[in-house]
Design a protein around this motif. Structure first.
Motif, PDB file in Angstrom:
ATOM      1  N   UNK A  97      74.343  31.002  20.589  1.00  0.00           N
ATOM      2  CA  UNK A  97      74.453  31.143  22.040  1.00  0.00           C
ATOM      3  C   UNK A  97      74.064  29.827  22.710  1.00  0.00           C
ATOM      4  N   UNK A  98      74.922  29.376  23.636  1.00  0.00           N
ATOM      5  CA  UNK A  98      74.637  28.113  24.323  1.00  0.00           C
ATOM      6  C   UNK A  98      73.602  28.318  25.413  1.00  0.00           C
ATOM      7  N   UNK A  99      72.483  27.627  25.303  1.00  0.00           N
ATOM      8  CA  UNK A  99      71.446  27.739  26.340  1.00  0.00           C
ATOM      9  C   UNK A  99      71.384  26.403  27.068  1.00  0.00           C
ATOM     10  N   UNK A 100      71.637  26.466  28.362  1.00  0.00           N
ATOM     11  CA  UNK A 100      71.707  25.224  29.123  1.00  0.00           C
ATOM     12  C   UNK A 100      70.315  24.703  29.487  1.00  0.00           C
ATOM     13  N   UNK A 101      70.192  23.380  29.441  1.00  0.00           N
ATOM     14  CA  UNK A 101      68.979  22.764  29.985  1.00  0.00           C
ATOM     15  C   UNK A 101      69.385  21.569  30.833  1.00  0.00           C
ATOM     16  N   UNK A 102      68.526  21.279  31.825  1.00  0.00           N
ATOM     17  CA  UNK A 102      68.842  20.196  32.753  1.00  0.00           C
ATOM     18  C   UNK A 102      68.437  18.856  32.128  1.00  0.00           C
ATOM     19  N   UNK A 103      68.694  17.768  32.867  1.00  0.00           N
ATOM     20  CA  UNK A 103      68.368  16.423  32.378  1.00  0.00           C
ATOM     21  C   UNK A 103      66.883  16.349  32.012  1.00  0.00           C
ATOM     22  N   UNK A 104      66.560  15.550  31.047  1.00  0.00           N
ATOM     23  CA  UNK A 104      65.166  15.368  30.577  1.00  0.00           C
ATOM     24  C   UNK A 104      64.522  16.685  30.172  1.00  0.00           C
ATOM     25  N   UNK A 105      65.283  17.490  29.485  1.00  0.00           N
ATOM     26  CA  UNK A 105      64.818  18.805  29.012  1.00  0.00           C
ATOM     27  C   UNK A 105      64.311  19.695  30.150  1.00  0.00           C
ATOM     28  N   UNK A 106      64.874  19.514  31.322  1.00  0.00           N
ATOM     29  CA  UNK A 106      64.480  20.316  32.498  1.00  0.00           C
ATOM     30  C   UNK A 106      64.868  21.777  32.315  1.00  0.00           C
ATOM     31  N   UNK A 107      63.996  22.634  32.789  1.00  0.00           N
ATOM     32  CA  UNK A 107      64.234  24.076  32.653  1.00  0.00           C
ATOM     33  C   UNK A 107      65.316  24.549  33.613  1.00  0.00           C
ATOM     34  N   UNK A 108      66.211  25.393  33.096  1.00  0.00           N
ATOM     35  CA  UNK A 108      67.194  26.073  33.946  1.00  0.00           C
ATOM     36  C   UNK A 108      66.675  27.502  34.126  1.00  0.00           C
ATOM     37  N   UNK A 109      66.560  27.934  35.373  1.00  0.00           N
ATOM     38  CA  UNK A 109      65.959  29.255  35.624  1.00  0.00           C
ATOM     39  C   UNK A 109      66.734  30.014  36.681  1.00  0.00           C
ATOM     40  N   UNK A 110      66.647  31.333  36.592  1.00  0.00           N
ATOM     41  CA  UNK A 110      67.312  32.199  37.573  1.00  0.00           C
ATOM     42  C   UNK A 110      66.352  33.262  38.078  1.00  0.00           C
ATOM     43  N   UNK A 111      66.572  33.628  39.334  1.00  0.00           N
ATOM     44  CA  UNK A 111      65.809  34.709  39.949  1.00  0.00           C
ATOM     45  C   UNK A 111      66.556  36.016  39.641  1.00  0.00           C
ATOM     46  N   UNK A 112      66.540  36.413  38.361  1.00  0.00           N
ATOM     47  CA  UNK A 112      67.281  37.598  37.911  1.00  0.00           C
ATOM     48  C   UNK A 112      66.823  38.831  38.688  1.00  0.00           C
ATOM     49  N   UNK A 113      67.785  39.591  39.216  1.00  0.00           N
ATOM     50  CA  UNK A 113      67.429  40.742  40.058  1.00  0.00           C
ATOM     51  C   UNK A 113      68.059  42.013  39.494  1.00  0.00           C
ATOM     52  N   UNK A 114      67.228  43.008  39.322  1.00  0.00           N
ATOM     53  CA  UNK A 114      67.687  44.241  38.673  1.00  0.00           C
ATOM     54  C   UNK A 114      68.564  45.065  39.619  1.00  0.00           C
ATOM     55  N   UNK A 115      69.571  45.680  39.048  1.00  0.00           N
ATOM     56  CA  UNK A 115      70.579  46.408  39.831  1.00  0.00           C
ATOM     57  C   UNK A 115      69.989  47.469  40.769  1.00  0.00           C
ATOM     58  N   UNK A 116      68.979  48.209  40.324  1.00  0.00           N
ATOM     59  CA  UNK A 116      68.433  49.273  41.192  1.00  0.00           C
ATOM     60  C   UNK A 116      67.807  48.694  42.465  1.00  0.00           C
ATOM     61  N   UNK A 117      67.200  47.511  42.326  1.00  0.00           N
ATOM     62  CA  UNK A 117      66.626  46.860  43.508  1.00  0.00           C
ATOM     63  C   UNK A 117      67.747  46.427  44.461  1.00  0.00           C
ATOM     64  N   UNK A 118      68.816  45.902  43.874  1.00  0.00           N
ATOM     65  CA  UNK A 118      69.969  45.479  44.693  1.00  0.00           C
ATOM     66  C   UNK A 118      70.567  46.684  45.424  1.00  0.00           C
ATOM     67  N   UNK A 119      70.691  47.804  44.717  1.00  0.00           N
ATOM     68  CA  UNK A 119      71.265  49.004  45.342  1.00  0.00           C
ATOM     69  C   UNK A 119      70.416  49.422  46.539  1.00  0.00           C
TER      70      UNK A 119
END
Ligand SMILES: O=C(O)[C@H]1O[C@H](OP(=O)(O)OP(=O)(O)OC[C@H]2O[C@@H](n3ccc(=O)[nH]c3=O)[C@H](O)[C@@H]2O)[C@H](O)[C@@H](O)[C@H]1O
Length: 437
Positions: free
Chosen positions: A303-325
């Motif tokens: 699985x390809x895991x992306x990282x930013x320049x200089x091994x910078x962390x790529x992060x997301x504010x993952x939001x669960x579907x029930x909260x979105x609903x």
């Protein structure tokens, strides 16, 4: 000369003409006239059939410039049985309930919002074009789920104005939950036109019909966290700049927000845009990382895991579907009425934009670790440089506005949400034959 011809030739069209038939010249003319009459007769029949076909079963011509991904499809709709299903699905069954047209109802968020609305007694009618951006069998399975809860999904495209007008003729929707869209950040480089078609032309087509409807509905629609683009100020607040989109997907969502402003300003449509932050959960989208990571970890694929320049962390504010609903329903419930009618503005109307995120960004590598633990399988990690295809390094929502005005309060962390997703995934694909996408 065939027997049939001579027989037809001998039939007088008027009694007076019959006598002149003895002259060969006249005879030929008569035959010619008769052939012409036959040709005209059959042409009329043929034309008539074409007209009947068009008027009886109006159909859209979706995606004329987008044959690369989707088949050119026409959708059949209309007729008394169809209208009855539409009316019954949209019928409000609770006191103070609302009647909602949900576009993209066979989509991930659309399915969850539709079932939740239906469960509390609101009238819900779905609309979806079942395109093949990702495995349509998953959309069909969601449709079956919705049917079991009493939600009918009309098959059609939001660009089909005739269909939209018909739906508003049959049902006086109080609200539209507009979730139909071309999603996915990276796919925008492969098929840019599909984004313009769904997210811009489709939105305008829908708003055109809504503005002319009487009464006009209030509209809540899906914008995206991607509008923050290259914004570096965190957490992202609705007041931050959104004029540096990093993908065409983001640009079309941003365009949608401006278009919403226009229809609010000119026609008095009540419009609420919700900026969703990387929504995940059961019945999710197979094009999203958490979904295909799960599939590929189980298959032993890297699985390809992306990282930013200089091994910078790529992060997301993952939001669960029930909260979105919950956020979607709160937006519908607090939406004020549109003020116009029949295409005319009568006064200022509500125009809102909210972040719906989780407010706790998680690095993508941590997402993978959680999946490994839940699946009890080690991932074959392939760390890659973040490609320049529209992905941004991180997202992080400031949700205080939604908290204040919608009572929005996400309660599911990534670990808990992914556990529910994995449970669903394993049970849905347990047959093996349905291996995702
Ligand atoms: O919030 C939004 O508005 C958008 O959310 C979602 O977009 P994203 O946040 O990009 O989600 P997603 O593709 O799952 O990538 C998640 C993470 O995995 C990383 N990622 C991705 C692919 C890959 O091969 N490797 C990888 O590391 C990737 O760099 C990223 O950091 C919706 O798809 C989109 O429709 C829109 O709604």
């Amino acid at each position: 000369m065939s027997k049939q011809m001579s027989h037809l030739d001998n039939i007088p069209s008027t009694p007076g003409k019959f006598k002149m038939e003895k002259s060969p010249f006249v005879h030929n003319r008569l035959r010619w006239h008769s052939s012409l009459a036959k040709l005209t007769f059959w042409s009329f029949i043929f034309l008539g059939l074409i007209l009947i076909f068009f008027f009886r079963s109006p159909s859209s011509n979706p995606l004329p410039q987008d044959p690369s991904r989707r088949s050119l499809r026409t959708y059949n709709w209309g007729g008394p049985a169809w209208e009855k299903r539409v009316r019954s699905s949209a019928r409000v069954r609770s006191r103070n309930g609302i009647s909602v047209l949900v576009t993209g109802a066979a989509g991930f968020v659309g399915t969850h919002v539709s079932t939740t609305l239906k469960r509390r007694g609101d009238g819900v009618l779905g609309l979806d074009n079942f395109n093949d951006y990702y495995d349509p069998s998953l959309k069909r399975a969601r449709q079956a789920l919705l049917e079991r809860s009493g939600v009918f999904i009309v098959e059609g495209d939001i660009n089909d104005s005739a269909l939209l007008r018909k739906l508003f003729e049959v049902v006086a929707f109080t609200h539209v939950m507009h979730l139909a869209a071309q999603a996915g950040v990276r796919y925008a480089m492969e098929n840019p036109i599909s984004y313009v078609h769904s997210n811009i032309a489709g939105l305008v087509s829908l708003l055109e019909v809504c503005k002319s409807a009487n009464p006009q509905p209030a509209i809540v629609w899906a914008s995206s966290s991607s509008v923050y683009g290259l914004n570096t100020k965190v957490p992202f607040s609705e007041r931050d700049r959104t004029d540096q989109p990093a993908s065409l997907y983001a640009a079309t969502k941003k365009a949608g927000e401006e278009i919403a402003h226009t229809y609010n300003h000119i026609y008095g449509l009540s419009l609420t845009g919700l900026r969703f932050f990387t929504v995940y959960g059961p019945w999710g989208r197979p094009d999203m990382a958490y979904f295909f990571f799960t599939r590929d970890i189980l298959k032993g694929k890297s699985i390809p895991i992306f990282e930013a320049a200089n091994h910078g962390t790529v992060a997301r504010d993952f939001t669960y579907i029930d909260d979105i609903v919950k956020g979607c329903l709160a937006a519908l419930d607090t939406a004020e009425k549109s003020t116009g009618s029949g295409g005319k503005k009568k006064g200022p109307a509500q125009l809102r934009v909210y972040n719906l995120g989780n407010t706790s960004p998680v690095p993508v590598s941590d997402l993978v670790s959680i999946l490994e633990r839940l699946l009890k399988v080690g991932a074959n990690r392939n760390i890659m440089k973040l490609p320049r295809n529209g992905d941004v390094q991180f997202t992080h929502a400031n949700i205080s506005l939604a908290q204040r005005e919608l009572g929005y309060k996400p309660t599911t962390d990534l670990q808990t949400g992914l556990k529910k997703f994995v449970r669903w995934y394993l049970s849905y694909y347990s047959g093996g034959e349905k291996a995702a996408g």
